[in-house]
Write a protein that holds these residues in place. Sequence first.
Motif, PDB file in Angstrom:
ATOM      1  N   GLU A 198       3.010   3.088 -12.404  1.00  0.00           N
ATOM      2  CA  GLU A 198       2.906   1.844 -11.644  1.00  0.00           C
ATOM      3  C   GLU A 198       3.456   1.989 -10.233  1.00  0.00           C
ATOM      4  N   SER A 199       4.638   2.582 -10.099  1.00  0.00           N
ATOM      5  CA  SER A 199       5.261   2.701  -8.774  1.00  0.00           C
ATOM      6  C   SER A 199       4.512   3.676  -7.889  1.00  0.00           C
ATOM      7  N   ASN A 200       3.986   4.758  -8.441  1.00  0.00           N
ATOM      8  CA  ASN A 200       3.324   5.761  -7.613  1.00  0.00           C
ATOM      9  C   ASN A 200       1.889   5.403  -7.271  1.00  0.00           C
ATOM     10  N   VAL A 201       1.226   4.616  -8.107  1.00  0.00           N
ATOM     11  CA  VAL A 201      -0.089   4.109  -7.721  1.00  0.00           C
ATOM     12  C   VAL A 201       0.047   3.218  -6.503  1.00  0.00           C
ATOM     13  N   ASP A 202       1.145   2.466  -6.420  1.00  0.00           N
ATOM     14  CA  ASP A 202       1.388   1.641  -5.232  1.00  0.00           C
ATOM     15  C   ASP A 202       1.444   2.493  -3.965  1.00  0.00           C
ATOM     16  N   TYR A 203       2.062   3.674  -4.051  1.00  0.00           N
ATOM     17  CA  TYR A 203       2.101   4.561  -2.896  1.00  0.00           C
ATOM     18  C   TYR A 203       0.698   4.998  -2.492  1.00  0.00           C
ATOM     19  N   LEU A 204      -0.164   5.213  -3.468  1.00  0.00           N
ATOM     20  CA  LEU A 204      -1.498   5.735  -3.198  1.00  0.00           C
ATOM     21  C   LEU A 204      -2.452   4.668  -2.672  1.00  0.00           C
ATOM     22  N   VAL A 205      -2.239   3.409  -3.020  1.00  0.00           N
ATOM     23  CA  VAL A 205      -3.153   2.347  -2.597  1.00  0.00           C
ATOM     24  C   VAL A 205      -2.649   1.584  -1.379  1.00  0.00           C
ATOM     25  N   ARG A 207       0.484   0.044  -0.687  1.00  0.00           N
ATOM     26  CA  ARG A 207       1.279  -1.169  -0.879  1.00  0.00           C
ATOM     27  C   ARG A 207       2.217  -1.398   0.302  1.00  0.00           C
ATOM     28  N   ALA A 208       2.478  -2.677   0.615  1.00  0.00           N
ATOM     29  CA  ALA A 208       3.451  -3.010   1.657  1.00  0.00           C
ATOM     30  C   ALA A 208       4.860  -2.732   1.155  1.00  0.00           C
ATOM     31  N   ALA A 235       2.695  -3.076   7.871  1.00  0.00           N
ATOM     32  CA  ALA A 235       3.437  -1.917   7.364  1.00  0.00           C
ATOM     33  C   ALA A 235       2.928  -1.620   5.959  1.00  0.00           C
ATOM     34  N   HIS A 236       2.626  -0.359   5.690  1.00  0.00           N
ATOM     35  CA  HIS A 236       2.111   0.008   4.376  1.00  0.00           C
ATOM     36  C   HIS A 236       2.464   1.457   4.067  1.00  0.00           C
ATOM     37  N   ILE A 242       6.038   5.288   5.296  1.00  0.00           N
ATOM     38  CA  ILE A 242       5.473   4.023   5.759  1.00  0.00           C
ATOM     39  C   ILE A 242       4.884   4.180   7.154  1.00  0.00           C
ATOM     40  N   ASP A 243       3.666   3.698   7.336  1.00  0.00           N
ATOM     41  CA  ASP A 243       3.047   3.600   8.655  1.00  0.00           C
ATOM     42  C   ASP A 243       3.115   2.149   9.116  1.00  0.00           C
TER      43      ASP A 243
END
Length: 311
Positions: A198-205, A207-208, A235-236, A242-243
């Motif tokens: 769950e946490s790493n899919v957020d990195y891939l999609v 997430r803010a 910011a994402h 984060i960019d």
Amino acid sequence: MDRSTAVRTAGVVVLAANLLLAVAKGLVWLQTGSLAVGSEAVNSLSDAVYSVVVLAGLYLTTRPPDFDHPHGHERIEPFVSLLVALGVFAAGGLILWRSATSLISGDISTTMSPLAVGVLVGTGAIKYGLFQYCLRIGNDANSPAVEAIALDNRNDILTAGAALIGVLGARIGIPELDPLAAGVVSFGILYTGWEIVESNVDYLVGRAPSEDLRAKIVQRALSHPEVEGVHDVVAHYVGPEIDVSMHVEVEGDRTLIEAHNIETEVMESVRAIPEVDDVFVHVDPKELGEWKADDEADRLAETHTRDGDDN
């Protein structure tokens, strides 16, 4: 110790520990025949195998930027974490299967050997140390892969505890405690795998980041004396980093050089936040009518000002 060295060292330490534990548990299992210790030996052996793959992945993520990857290789890290999650799911599924088949068949091998107790207690202690070590390195280096390894080591504390319950159950005449405890723990392990995914899919999609971090970004931009306001702040996550892109509002009588300096100073201030990688700043002069209200940016600025800036 720099980030690359810290992350790679964590991978080597975990691999070495898993190899030593697999050998120790295997020797005790051969002497005692305990299902609990045998399951732990298989668990440590599987940990050692995928630790080799994880170590290779950590090596790739910490390589410096090159022509094909000008922003570096850190964006590979979420994929390494997902690989750890696969190992966690495999371990949880195997333990659940072994406990279920043992209960159904009634074929439960137990032991009351002090060797079994010693190796399981030692496993718990070593895994607790690895959990704390990897958690600290993961937090300090902002490494989701090392944080996932920390969670996997936390799981191993639970499995060692379940195996110890099985050994103690044999001593009091309740051998069924062995597979029952293992079955309960397997569900906790499977849940940890889900947490990692769950946490790493957020990195891939993309997430803010958290509201606190977004508020800090807005406050850093507004802290520049020439900046009158900000809007369109985005910011994402791109991998674990984060960019940020934003528009800053300035008076229109600034020279091109002055506007450039404002842009550079705001960019450097925001980029100084450890989690931030790239920052893109667009300067909006007042006279062009591009200043506009941004309720979200205003709310974040007020929230962070009230809570205090931890620059």
